[in-house]
Scaffold this motif. Sequence first.
Motif: not given
Length: 122
Positions: A71-74, A86-88, A96-97, A102-106
């Motif tokens: 959700l945060a990415v979208q 998000m910068a705070t 990107e992080s 998400l890729e690692r979790s996949f």
Amino acid sequence: MLHRRYLVDPRRLKEHDYSRRTCLEAAVALLSYQSIMADATKPGALLAANRWFIASLAINDFLLADMVVALAVQQDNENEDGTDWMATCTPPITRESLVQMLERSFTVWKECKSIHTQPFLV
């Protein structure tokens, strides 16, 4: 869970930054734990004998964390006043992080699937 609704709130109010930050930071921490547990339960690792139990212990929590990060990415990460919430975060979080998490979790989910499809050996 309580702060999740502010991630998708159509009005990006600065007053909701705390809730968005808290929700995202918790999800990031959970996905970090998921990665650590996946490494600790690989064959030959410390928790390898308990792999099936560890894998089933927090599945719903990790799925929730995946959903929050997705959700945060979208979502647009700017408030109505143009500030980037998000910068705070602590530590600062980038899109990107989050995508890398998400890729690692996949990858972990794919490995977890192979655990549950193999018969349990005593």
